[in-house]
Design a protein around this motif. Structure first.
Motif, PDB file in Angstrom:
ATOM      1  N   TYR A  76      11.862  45.153  12.945  1.00  0.00           N
ATOM      2  CA  TYR A  76      12.396  46.100  13.922  1.00  0.00           C
ATOM      3  C   TYR A  76      11.287  47.002  14.459  1.00  0.00           C
ATOM      4  CZ  TYR A  76      15.143  50.056  15.701  1.00  0.00           C
ATOM      5  OH  TYR A  76      15.660  51.060  16.479  1.00  0.00           O
ATOM      6  N   ASN A  77      10.476  47.543  13.553  1.00  0.00           N
ATOM      7  CA  ASN A  77       9.381  48.414  13.974  1.00  0.00           C
ATOM      8  C   ASN A  77       8.358  47.675  14.834  1.00  0.00           C
ATOM      9  OD1 ASN A  77      10.442  50.703  12.767  1.00  0.00           O
ATOM     10  ND2 ASN A  77       9.390  50.342  10.834  1.00  0.00           N
ATOM     11  N   THR A  78       8.101  46.416  14.499  1.00  0.00           N
ATOM     12  CA  THR A  78       7.198  45.607  15.315  1.00  0.00           C
ATOM     13  C   THR A  78       7.778  45.396  16.709  1.00  0.00           C
ATOM     14  OG1 THR A  78       6.361  44.470  13.355  1.00  0.00           O
ATOM     15  CG2 THR A  78       6.018  43.375  15.471  1.00  0.00           C
ATOM     16  N   ALA A  79       9.077  45.124  16.766  1.00  0.00           N
ATOM     17  CA  ALA A  79       9.732  44.941  18.065  1.00  0.00           C
ATOM     18  C   ALA A  79       9.678  46.225  18.882  1.00  0.00           C
ATOM     19  CB  ALA A  79      11.182  44.491  17.874  1.00  0.00           C
ATOM     20  N   LEU A  80       9.874  47.368  18.237  1.00  0.00           N
ATOM     21  CA  LEU A  80       9.781  48.648  18.945  1.00  0.00           C
ATOM     22  C   LEU A  80       8.377  48.872  19.504  1.00  0.00           C
ATOM     23  CD1 LEU A  80      11.817  51.213  16.804  1.00  0.00           C
ATOM     24  CD2 LEU A  80      12.389  50.298  19.048  1.00  0.00           C
ATOM     25  N   ALA A  81       7.369  48.498  18.736  1.00  0.00           N
ATOM     26  CA  ALA A  81       5.985  48.657  19.202  1.00  0.00           C
ATOM     27  C   ALA A  81       5.733  47.787  20.425  1.00  0.00           C
ATOM     28  CB  ALA A  81       5.012  48.309  18.087  1.00  0.00           C
ATOM     29  N   VAL A  82       6.280  46.575  20.415  1.00  0.00           N
ATOM     30  CA  VAL A  82       6.121  45.672  21.563  1.00  0.00           C
ATOM     31  C   VAL A  82       6.851  46.242  22.776  1.00  0.00           C
ATOM     32  CG1 VAL A  82       6.728  43.381  22.454  1.00  0.00           C
ATOM     33  CG2 VAL A  82       5.739  43.607  20.169  1.00  0.00           C
ATOM     34  N   ILE A  83       8.044  46.777  22.558  1.00  0.00           N
ATOM     35  CA  ILE A  83       8.814  47.366  23.660  1.00  0.00           C
ATOM     36  C   ILE A  83       8.085  48.574  24.230  1.00  0.00           C
ATOM     37  CG2 ILE A  83      10.929  48.649  24.181  1.00  0.00           C
ATOM     38  CD1 ILE A  83      12.380  46.719  22.258  1.00  0.00           C
ATOM     39  N   ASP A  84       7.554  49.437  23.369  1.00  0.00           N
ATOM     40  CA  ASP A  84       6.805  50.605  23.841  1.00  0.00           C
ATOM     41  C   ASP A  84       5.593  50.187  24.655  1.00  0.00           C
ATOM     42  OD1 ASP A  84       8.566  52.380  22.710  1.00  0.00           O
ATOM     43  OD2 ASP A  84       7.347  52.751  20.919  1.00  0.00           O
ATOM     44  N   SER A  85       4.911  49.147  24.191  1.00  0.00           N
ATOM     45  CA  SER A  85       3.751  48.644  24.918  1.00  0.00           C
ATOM     46  C   SER A  85       4.171  48.093  26.282  1.00  0.00           C
ATOM     47  CB  SER A  85       3.061  47.558  24.099  1.00  0.00           C
ATOM     48  OG  SER A  85       2.015  46.968  24.821  1.00  0.00           O
ATOM     49  N   SER A  86       5.273  47.355  26.303  1.00  0.00           N
ATOM     50  CA  SER A  86       5.776  46.812  27.568  1.00  0.00           C
ATOM     51  C   SER A  86       6.186  47.921  28.516  1.00  0.00           C
ATOM     52  CB  SER A  86       6.974  45.890  27.315  1.00  0.00           C
ATOM     53  OG  SER A  86       6.586  44.749  26.605  1.00  0.00           O
ATOM     54  N   LYS A  87       6.809  48.964  27.985  1.00  0.00           N
ATOM     55  CA  LYS A  87       7.232  50.086  28.824  1.00  0.00           C
ATOM     56  C   LYS A  87       6.023  50.765  29.454  1.00  0.00           C
ATOM     57  CE  LYS A  87       9.643  54.478  28.760  1.00  0.00           C
ATOM     58  NZ  LYS A  87      10.024  55.608  27.947  1.00  0.00           N
ATOM     59  N   SER A  88       4.971  50.963  28.666  1.00  0.00           N
ATOM     60  CA  SER A  88       3.750  51.573  29.198  1.00  0.00           C
ATOM     61  C   SER A  88       3.135  50.701  30.277  1.00  0.00           C
ATOM     62  CB  SER A  88       2.732  51.795  28.083  1.00  0.00           C
ATOM     63  OG  SER A  88       3.219  52.706  27.140  1.00  0.00           O
ATOM     64  N   GLU A  89       3.145  49.395  30.055  1.00  0.00           N
ATOM     65  CA  GLU A  89       2.593  48.468  31.047  1.00  0.00           C
ATOM     66  C   GLU A  89       3.428  48.482  32.325  1.00  0.00           C
ATOM     67  OE1 GLU A  89       1.363  43.757  31.503  1.00  0.00           O
ATOM     68  OE2 GLU A  89       1.962  44.525  29.553  1.00  0.00           O
ATOM     69  N   ILE A  90       4.752  48.542  32.189  1.00  0.00           N
ATOM     70  CA  ILE A  90       5.634  48.596  33.356  1.00  0.00           C
ATOM     71  C   ILE A  90       5.369  49.865  34.154  1.00  0.00           C
ATOM     72  CG2 ILE A  90       8.047  48.955  34.035  1.00  0.00           C
ATOM     73  CD1 ILE A  90       8.807  46.946  31.818  1.00  0.00           C
ATOM     74  N   GLU A  91       5.247  51.004  33.458  1.00  0.00           N
ATOM     75  CA  GLU A  91       4.983  52.270  34.152  1.00  0.00           C
ATOM     76  C   GLU A  91       3.650  52.228  34.883  1.00  0.00           C
ATOM     77  OE1 GLU A  91       5.357  55.017  30.923  1.00  0.00           O
ATOM     78  OE2 GLU A  91       7.545  55.150  31.121  1.00  0.00           O
ATOM     79  N   SER A  92       2.651  51.621  34.264  1.00  0.00           N
ATOM     80  CA  SER A  92       1.341  51.503  34.896  1.00  0.00           C
ATOM     81  C   SER A  92       1.414  50.613  36.138  1.00  0.00           C
ATOM     82  CB  SER A  92       0.334  50.929  33.893  1.00  0.00           C
ATOM     83  OG  SER A  92      -0.901  50.693  34.498  1.00  0.00           O
TER      84      SER A  92
END
Length: 122
Positions: A44-60
């Motif tokens: 779960y924590n790994t999935a959250l880290a991937v989602i956070d990374s994706s969110k940052s990439e989307i915002e960029s």
């Protein structure tokens, strides 16, 4: 809950590592369930880290996209003018279509904003 279960498992192991009350109620069963929960939390924590990374990439990417569209609109305004049909087609508002508030309504709006900022005297 995991921490509490780990403490309880340590206490039960101290009593008897082979403790078994039957019907899937044993220290071994408890240890296995703790391991499964820990693995699921890690996933779960790994999935959250991937989602956070994706969110940052989307915002960029959204920021880069906004900057590019703005630059393209400025380019169209430079080449065709900001009162041209091309400028309007690119998403801009033609200069002649912009609605300017009359000086009377601007004066009235200023007076209203200043009167609302003043505090009543006692």
């Amino acid at each position: 809950m995991l921490g509490k279960a780990e403490l309880r498992a340590a206490g039960l192991k101290a009593i008897n590592p082979q403790l078994d009350f039957g019907n899937s109620r044993s220290v071994e069963q408890l240890t296995d369930l703790i391991a499964k929960l820990r693995a699921r939390i890690d996933a779960y924590n790994t999935a959250l880290a991937v989602i956070d990374s994706s969110k940052s990439e989307i915002e960029s990417l959204e920021k880069m996209l906004g900057e590019l569209t703005e630059q393209l609109l400025i380019g169209v305004a430079y080449q065709y003018g900001n009162d041209s049909r091309e400028y309007e087609m690119a998403g801009g508002v033609r200069k002649s279509d912009r609605v300017r508030r009359s000086s009377i309504s601007r004066i009235r709006a200023n007076a209203e904003s200043q009167s609302s900022q003043q505090l009543p005297t006692s």
